[in-house]
Write a protein that holds these residues in place. Structure first.
Motif, mmCIF file in Angstrom:
data_model
loop_
_atom_site.group_PDB
_atom_site.id
_atom_site.type_symbol
_atom_site.label_atom_id
_atom_site.label_comp_id
_atom_site.label_asym_id
_atom_site.label_seq_id
_atom_site.Cartn_x
_atom_site.Cartn_y
_atom_site.Cartn_z
ATOM 1 N N THR A 105 0.865 -1.174 0.000
ATOM 2 C CA THR A 105 0.000 0.000 0.000
ATOM 3 C C THR A 105 0.900 1.221 0.000
ATOM 4 N N TYR A 106 0.532 2.239 -0.761
ATOM 5 C CA TYR A 106 1.365 3.434 -0.875
ATOM 6 C C TYR A 106 0.624 4.657 -0.364
ATOM 7 N N LEU A 107 1.333 5.419 0.466
ATOM 8 C CA LEU A 107 0.821 6.681 0.995
ATOM 9 C C LEU A 107 1.612 7.820 0.376
ATOM 10 N N LEU A 108 0.920 8.770 -0.252
ATOM 11 C CA LEU A 108 1.549 9.959 -0.807
ATOM 12 C C LEU A 108 0.839 11.179 -0.240
ATOM 13 N N ALA A 109 1.601 12.203 0.080
ATOM 14 C CA ALA A 109 1.003 13.427 0.611
ATOM 15 C C ALA A 109 1.870 14.614 0.256
ATOM 16 N N ASP A 110 1.244 15.776 0.192
ATOM 17 C CA ASP A 110 1.979 17.025 0.040
ATOM 18 C C ASP A 110 2.044 17.689 1.404
ATOM 19 N N VAL A 111 3.224 17.682 2.011
ATOM 20 C CA VAL A 111 3.374 18.259 3.351
ATOM 21 C C VAL A 111 3.650 19.753 3.296
ATOM 22 N N SER A 112 3.700 20.338 2.101
ATOM 23 C CA SER A 112 3.869 21.788 2.000
ATOM 24 C C SER A 112 2.529 22.510 2.058
ATOM 25 N N HIS A 113 1.464 21.793 1.751
ATOM 26 C CA HIS A 113 0.130 22.392 1.756
ATOM 27 C C HIS A 113 -0.374 22.491 3.199
ATOM 28 N N PRO A 114 -1.096 23.548 3.553
ATOM 29 C CA PRO A 114 -1.584 23.691 4.933
ATOM 30 C C PRO A 114 -2.410 22.503 5.417
ATOM 31 N N ASP A 115 -3.177 21.866 4.522
ATOM 32 C CA ASP A 115 -4.002 20.720 4.897
ATOM 33 C C ASP A 115 -3.261 19.396 4.834
ATOM 34 N N LYS A 116 -2.067 19.376 4.257
ATOM 35 C CA LYS A 116 -1.304 18.152 4.055
ATOM 36 C C LYS A 116 -2.170 17.051 3.431
ATOM 37 N N PRO A 117 -2.745 17.302 2.264
ATOM 38 C CA PRO A 117 -3.623 16.315 1.629
ATOM 39 C C PRO A 117 -2.857 15.061 1.235
ATOM 40 N N ALA A 118 -3.543 13.919 1.338
ATOM 41 C CA ALA A 118 -2.883 12.630 1.118
ATOM 42 C C ALA A 118 -3.807 11.665 0.395
ATOM 43 N N LEU A 119 -3.200 10.626 -0.183
ATOM 44 C CA LEU A 119 -3.958 9.533 -0.779
ATOM 45 C C LEU A 119 -3.277 8.214 -0.464
ATOM 46 N N LEU A 120 -4.072 7.152 -0.477
ATOM 47 C CA LEU A 120 -3.577 5.787 -0.314
ATOM 48 C C LEU A 120 -3.884 5.010 -1.586
ATOM 49 N N ILE A 121 -2.904 4.245 -2.062
ATOM 50 C CA ILE A 121 -3.088 3.383 -3.227
ATOM 51 C C ILE A 121 -3.087 1.933 -2.762
ATOM 52 N N ASP A 122 -4.094 1.175 -3.160
ATOM 53 C CA ASP A 122 -4.251 -0.251 -2.876
ATOM 54 C C ASP A 122 -4.209 -0.589 -1.382
ATOM 55 N N PRO A 123 -5.083 0.037 -0.579
ATOM 56 C CA PRO A 123 -5.155 -0.321 0.837
ATOM 57 C C PRO A 123 -5.768 -1.715 1.022
ATOM 58 N N VAL A 124 -5.385 -2.391 2.103
ATOM 59 C CA VAL A 124 -5.870 -3.733 2.429
ATOM 60 C C VAL A 124 -6.690 -3.655 3.713
#
Length: 295
Positions: free
Chosen positions: A70-89
């Protein structure tokens, strides 16, 4: 027919910015994606201005029973730190969401590369625990989700984005998510290939609408056309590998370095067992991983 641009939204990454990884840093026929009209999906959070201080946070997580990444990607420069998960189990949802909370991220999307047959996706559970998160899967998969994506779409959070490339063959609805090729996107590029391309292997093609010819063409037209230093992150690994590159797979993949006819013979003679979870996983995953069509 041309589509209007839509965006699924992570914010911008500068080549000189830091890229954070789990443990040690990883060194790190279909139409070419450049010919497909782009639609853009937005998280509706707004994006911060492009900045050389934007940072991509990346984590590679593992579920041992199905050998799934499973992959977690996020932008930590954005005030909300938006993120996504790919192929969660489903079995590791609590672990993954605890990490999201610890890192102060805002989970926007829970995405799948295809309808899995060997495990139940965590997407439905994630949505029950994070009601604001949206489920994402390809329209061609025939599955239900909040957002049904098509080839050429962009999944974006802030100024970072993933391209959607259709890579059927393992299943008819498989896609590969690829980081962008623009100057403010991560370098080297990253490709999340699901089961289409594995490290020194590929997904089986004997069920769920699979096709050896289609998989071969998908890999060669949509993945092997990427820069050779593009990092390959598959949905599974059974031998302890965590990352490869396009160049490595073009040179050393024992199946996909063959011509099409030899590849088809290899795939016809794998003699693989029926997936243990298939009768449970496929029906569940067609409704986002919960036996509830409203997921």
């Amino acid at each position: 027919m041309m589509h209007t641009c839509r965006f699924l939204r992570i914010p911008s990454f500068h080549p000189n910015a830091l890229c954070f990884f789990s443990q040690t840093p990883h060194l790190l026929s279909l139409k070419p994606v450049s010919s497909i009209p782009l639609r853009n999906f937005s998280s509706q959070m707004g994006s911060s201005p492009s900045s050389s201080f934007s940072k991509l946070l990346f984590r590679q997580l593992f579920e041992k029973d199905s050998s799934t990444y499973t992959y977690l990607l996020a932008d930590v420069s954005h005030p909300d730190k938006p993120a996504l998960l790919i192929d969660p189990v489903d079995k590791t949802v609590d672990r993954d969401l605890n990490l999201v909370r610890e890192l102060g991220l805002k989970l926007v999307y829970a995405m799948n590369t295809h309808v899995h047959a060997d495990h139940v996706t965590g997407t439905g559970l994630i949505k029950s625990k994070f009601p604001g998160a949206k489920s994402v899967i390809s329209r061609a998969s025939g599955s239900k989700a909040d957002v049904l994506i098509e080839p050429g779409d962009r999944i974006s959070i802030g100024d970072l984005f993933l391209e959607v490339r259709a890579t059927p063959g393992h299943t008819s609805g498989c896609v590969t998510y690829v980081t962008g090729d623009e100057p403010d996107q991560p370098y080297p590029r990253m490709a999340f290939t699901g089961d289409t391309l594995l490290i020194r292997g590929c997904g089986r093609t004997d069920f769920q609408g699979g096709s050896s010819k289609q998989l071969y063409e998908s890999v060669h037209s949509q993945i092997f056309t990427l820069p050779k230093d593009t990092l390959i992150y598959p949905a599974h690994d059974y031998k302890g590998f965590s990352v490869s590159t396009v160049g490595e797979e073009m040179a050393y993949n024992p199946r996909l370095t063959k011509d099409l006819e030899e590849f088809k013979k290899i795939m016809e003679n794998l003699n693989l067992a029926y997936p243990k979870m298939m009768d449970i996983a496929v029906p569940a995953n067609l409704v986002c991983g919960l036996q509830d069509p409203a997921c």
